[in-house]
Design an enzyme around this catalytic site. Structure first.
Site, mmCIF file in Angstrom:
data_model
loop_
_atom_site.group_PDB
_atom_site.id
_atom_site.type_symbol
_atom_site.label_atom_id
_atom_site.label_comp_id
_atom_site.label_asym_id
_atom_site.label_seq_id
_atom_site.Cartn_x
_atom_site.Cartn_y
_atom_site.Cartn_z
ATOM 1 N N SER A 169 -0.199 -2.144 1.022
ATOM 2 C CA SER A 169 -1.420 -1.453 1.349
ATOM 3 C C SER A 169 -1.219 -0.181 2.164
ATOM 4 O O SER A 169 -2.120 0.651 2.237
ATOM 5 C CB SER A 169 -2.339 -2.385 2.126
ATOM 6 O OG SER A 169 -1.769 -2.697 3.388
ATOM 7 N N SER A 195 3.237 -5.035 2.847
ATOM 8 C CA SER A 195 2.485 -3.775 2.883
ATOM 9 C C SER A 195 3.161 -2.633 3.611
ATOM 10 O O SER A 195 2.684 -1.500 3.567
ATOM 11 C CB SER A 195 1.102 -3.999 3.497
ATOM 12 O OG SER A 195 0.241 -4.585 2.555
ATOM 13 N N LYS A 210 -2.355 4.481 10.348
ATOM 14 C CA LYS A 210 -3.023 3.711 9.295
ATOM 15 C C LYS A 210 -4.432 3.368 9.752
ATOM 16 O O LYS A 210 -4.641 2.986 10.912
ATOM 17 C CB LYS A 210 -2.223 2.438 8.997
ATOM 18 C CG LYS A 210 -2.783 1.631 7.811
ATOM 19 C CD LYS A 210 -1.880 0.435 7.458
ATOM 20 C CE LYS A 210 -2.428 -0.335 6.246
ATOM 21 N NZ LYS A 210 -1.573 -1.477 5.872
#
Lengths: 493, 491
Positions: free
Chosen positions: A159, A183, A79
């Site tokens: 997210s 998330s 990420k």
């Protein structure tokens, strides 16, 4: 030979160790898959093929010498809020769109120390603020899953949308992700993958671009419960560079998966029934209870009375911390600096931040600044902290009656991109079942448990006691076995 | 705010319309003597090139986190104990949010609601030796900011972050001072305490100790007036000047029927005036909140006790001991304790001999020489053992005090110990009454006029003493000279 990208992390590690294929072969398969899929799915903001191949070759050399760590040769996606030395790290924001950190986050450093291979940096909502990946400066990630009802592109959630999408579409064996209000778990639920947020303090926040310090936790998104346990074990460590890092041993979590869950007491919180929740989710939750009962667990109805305040509390605490954490992006030392017409220092700040931050980030910074302002601080921030303590207390009060809590992961399946962009509050409701674990610092996992009528995946969430990820993994394993979720997104990209 | 000090008319400032009382409270920022910063491992030091002492944390790079420096905490606790203050076993770090290029994080980590040190008291000595108490409200730890440099380019400003993140102790007093002299005396005392403790080097020139002064005036007996804060005053002289100018300014406004606006002001030493920096309305809303990157700071009592046991003798204890054990005057004791090294020097020389005399030599002759040569006491060419020896020579009657000064001069110039100098230069006092009598007889015989005069006016004997000393090269024992003169002159 079968498509290597479809292997689970566990199977790939076994195959590498047994020399059925090399890390380089495995890595090349993923690089090809990313090349083909990324124009459609937009999961990676920066594929790092050369670096991946160099790391894979080094892994192969170690494997050939009979050496290597727990993740030796395994290609992973990262990420884009984990700082990676010499590799651009943007947190999905324009303001960091050219930022190359000269340091490595502890979580990724742990992975590399275990021999993992970096395939690239994964797309995400800007500064992890979002539930649909639509706030990314690099555009939304597309969910590999499609509804039977429509051909519209769906959100992978957020997210960690890039992490979820890449795992679901076999663009990496597993991915790092982070969870401030859901998330990890919400995108996992939306993509038929497993995502776990550990106890706050298990994973170091050093080198992870901050959103809300008291809530942010790193964790993995993976294909199976075992894979997520392997990943989490590699990611976590005590770190003196993070003052909130817990000085505790990291257990051998993979060994907890498959253990008997007989006799465990499972809490079913009555407050997690919300208005307008699709019947399929209610039914899936009921199914989850039955599965665990069949595995020997005992269901206990519990009350977590402050649950209804969790979302408003979260949307005070998180923006408040963010408003301060993001003050460093001021155009002075690194990142974007607006070359506008402004003459004064204030102009420079305002133009840089107006240009560098997207609308959702600006909205949250505004909320955060407001709730910390003189005259509002007590009414909002202080009150939110009090409610947060009550929420934690709610959980403390039930741990003598139950060993874990079962809830749905999300109040809906994946929705179409663009659907909720005009209504931030509707978007915030995505976190309704997940934020409590962040506010209380507890481990929470989302396990794919079924498909809705349109063929979209749905997840069930297990919340455990602080530091009791082991029990959570055992229960998640039991759910996974019972659900026997094998569906995959049909390849259209 | 409780007013603990009775109004003292001698400190009033006379205005056009009557007397005014000035009320002063200080916030002193003392840089913690530490090799590294409060929340990062970057070095702290003077003289490094721009931005050479900046870590990733100090530069507020993304994902960087503060880690509290234990040594800085120890220094704050030590200082708190030295101020006889409450040590708070639980304190907390808060963020003070504002934007400025010298503040990389966009917030300063400070302690707002729960400081590490609570109330204490400092006993301050005035020039006349009398003491007064200044109550300490709190001491907290916080980060310093960096520095902006405006004079390198006509169009751009530069930032040096070497100082960013350095540990400061902000020491806040209650409004217990009533004159500019008292304020300066308080800062001097505070500085002495910090230097004794080794928790701050007290270097005002380098900005390692600086004060914000809160000034208000009132009619004697009335409630407190509106205060103005003068920021960042960094010398004892400027502290006094700034207060005097600010008090005058406020008095003039009030006497003209105006009103004082609460504001932050700066002192301009060139123009000798304070000027407004920002008003209360323009004041920042700092949005303080607990720093979520740091856990509350919890101290163990055993650790505090350990630090307490390691404290050196504090200046006011030393002053009391010097006055009690050595019989020194408040003034002499004050001068000696103001410099820890000088106090140690004095004690080394004073043990077992006339301590008052030793104090005189240290505070007068030696101090004057050191000041003239711009030397610290530990750079003195005359060691404490030599001062001791000099005092011994005086006590033994080997030399007179006049000769002692000459001996000191030679010792200062490196001619060896006082005994060696006396020996080498033949400065031993003449106590041989025969030799003295001989000299007196000759003088009496040669000056009949003076002999007649002294019989009328016995005070004139001083002239004879002078002549005898001259004749003996200053070596005659003054007591013996006096005695013999009086008997021979019949006065």
């Amino acid at each position: 030979m079968t498509d290597l990208t479809q292997l689970t992390l566990k199977a790939a590690l076994d195959g590498l160790k047994a020399k059925q294929f090399s890390s380089e072969e495995l890595t090349r398969s993923f690089i090809d898959a990313i090349d083909a899929a990324n124009p459609k799915l937009n999961a990676y903001v920066l594929p790092t093929a050369d670096r991946a191949l160099a790391m894979a070759k080094a892994s192969d050399a170690r494997l050939a010498a009979g050496e290597g760590g727990a993740l030796e040769g395994a290609p992973l996606g990262i990420k884009d809020l984990f700082c990676t030395e010499g590799v651009r790290t943007t947190a999905g924001s324009k303001i960091l769109s050219e930022f190359v950190p000269p340091y490595e986050s502890t979580v990724t450093a742990n992975l590399w120390a275990d021999g993992a291979v970096m395939l690239g940096k994964l797309n995400m909502d800007e500064f992890a603020m979002g539930s649909s990946n639509e706030t990314s400066f690099f555009g939304p990630v597309v969910n590999p899953w499609k509804s039977r009802a429509s051909n519209a592109d769906l959100t992978p959630g957020g997210s960690s949308g890039g992490s979820a999408s890449s795992v679901a579409a076999d663009l990496c064996l597993a991915a790092t992700a982070s969870d401030t209000g859901g998330s990890i778990r919400q995108p996992a639920a939306f993509t038929g993958t497993v995502g776990i947020k550990p106890t706050y303090g298990r994973a170091s926040r050093y080198g992870m671009v901050a959103f809300a310090s008291s809530l942010d936790q790193a964790g993995p998104i993976a294909k199976t419960v075992t894979d997520s346990a392997i990943m989490l074990k590699a990611m976590c460590s005590h770190d003196e560079k993070d003052s909130t890092s817990l000085n505790v041993e990291t257990p051998d979590w993979p060994s907890f998966v498959g253990r008997s869950v007989k006799g465990l007491r499972i809490g079913v919180p009555r407050e997690y029934v919300v208005d307008g929740m699709p019947a399929e989710i209610t039914a899936l939750w009921e199914q989850g209870r039955k599965w665990l009962e069949a595995a020997g667990c005992q269901m206990v109805e519990i009350s977590l009375p402050h649950t209804k305040y969790a979302l408003p509390t979260y949307y005070i605490v998180a923006p408040a911390e963010a408003s301060s954490n993001l003050a460093r992006y001021d155009g002075m030392r690194y990142g974007l600096r607006a070359e506008g017409n402004g003459k004064s220092l204030t102009d420079l700040y305002e133009e840089t931040r107006a240009e560098g931050f997207g609308k959702e980030v600006q909205r949250r910074l505004t909320i955060g600044t407001y709730v910390l302002s003189a005259g509002y601080y007590d009414a909002y921030y202080v009150k939110a902290l009090k409610v947060r303590r009550r929420i934690l207390q709610d959980f403390e009060n039930v741990w003598d009656k139950v060993d874990a809590i079962l809830t749905p992961s999300t109040p809906s399946a994946a929705f179409a991109l663009g659907d909720k962009q005009i209504d931030p509050v509707a978007m915030y409701l995505n976190d309704i079942f997940t934020v409590t674990a962040n506010l209380a610092g507890l481990p929470g996992i989302s396990v794919p448990a079924g498909l809705d009528a349109n063929g979209l995946p749905l997840g069930l969430q297990l919340i455990g006691r602080a530091l009791d990820e082991g029990t959570v993994f055992s229960l998640a394993g039991a759910l996974e076995d019972s659900a026997a979720f094998t569906a995959k997104a049909e390849k259209w990209w | 705010m409780l007013d603990t000090r009775p109004a003292d008319p001698s400190k009033f400032i006379q205005g056009r319309t009557g007397p005014w009382e000035v009320i002063l409270g200080l916030e002193v920022h003392a840089q913690v003597a530490s090799k590294s910063k409060l929340f990062s491992g970057a070095a702290v030091g003077f003289g490094a090139g721009p931005n050479e002492q900046v870590s990733l944390v100090d530069a507020a790079m993304p994902g960087m986190l503060p880690v509290l420096n234990r040594y800085c905490v120890e220094q704050a606790v030590k200082t708190g104990l030295g101020l006889r203050a409450q040590i708070n076993r639980r304190s907390r770090f808060d963020r003070k949010n504002y934007f400025y290029p010298d503040l990389p994080q966009g917030y300063q980590i400070s302690q707002f609601e729960f400081p590490i040190v609570g109330e204490g008291v400092v006993e301050v000595e005035r020039d006349d030796g009398a003491t007064f108490e200044v109550r300490i409200e709190r001491l907290h730890l916080e980060q310093d900011a960096g520095k902006l440099i405006h004079d390198l380019s006509p169009s751009e400003s530069y930032v040096d972050l070497n100082r960013a993140g350095t540990a400061l102790m902000e020491i806040v007093s209650k409004p217990d001072m009533r004159s500019s002299e008292e304020a300066a005396a308080y800062v001097k005392m505070l500085r002495t305490i910090l230097i004794y403790l080794g928790t701050c080097d007290g270097d005002l020139e380098k900005g390692n100790l600086r004060a914000d002064v809160n000034v208000s005036v009132r009619r004697p007996g009335e409630g407190l007036g509106t205060r103005c804060e003068i920021k960042n005053v960094n010398s004892f002289r400027f502290i006094q000047e700034a207060i005097e100018h600010e008090a005058r300014r406020q008095i003039e406004i009030l006497e003209d029927g105006g009103r004082i606006l609460q504001e932050t002001r700066l002192y301009d030493p060139n123009k000798r005036e304070t000027r407004s920096m920002r008003s209360k309305e323009e004041a920042h809303d700092y949005r303080y909140f607990p720093d979520p990157d740091l856990l509350p700071l919890e101290l163990e009592q055993a650790w505090i006790d350990e630090i307490k046991a390691s404290l050196p003798e504090l200046p006011d204890d030393k002053r009391r001991r010097f006055m009690g054990d050595y019989g020194l005057s408040a003034y002499d004791a004050g001068v000696l304790i103001a410099d820890q090294a000088k106090a140690d020097y004095f004690e080394a020389a004073a043990k077992g001999r006339d301590a008052k005399l030793v104090a005189n030599w240290v505070t007068n002759e030696l101090s004057a020489r050191l000041t003239a040569g711009d030397l610290e006491i530990n750079e003195s060419p005359v060691p404490a053992t030599y001062v001791a020896e000099l005092v011994d020579l005086l006590g033994e009657g080997v030399i007179s005090s006049k000769i002692a000064k000459e001996v000191f001069e030679h010792v200062w110039n490196g001619e060896g110990s006082p005994r060696a100098v006396v020996e080498k230069r033949g400065l031993k006092q003449v106590t041989d009454t025969g030799a003295i009598e001989k000299a007196i007889d000759e003088i009496i015989a040669a000056n009949p006029g003076q002999v007649a005069a002294v019989k009328e006016k016995p005070q004139a004997v001083g002239w004879f003493v002078g002549q005898v000393m001259k004749a003996t090269g200053g070596k005659a024992n003054p007591a013996a000279v006096n005695e013999i003169l009086k008997s021979k002159l019949g006065i």
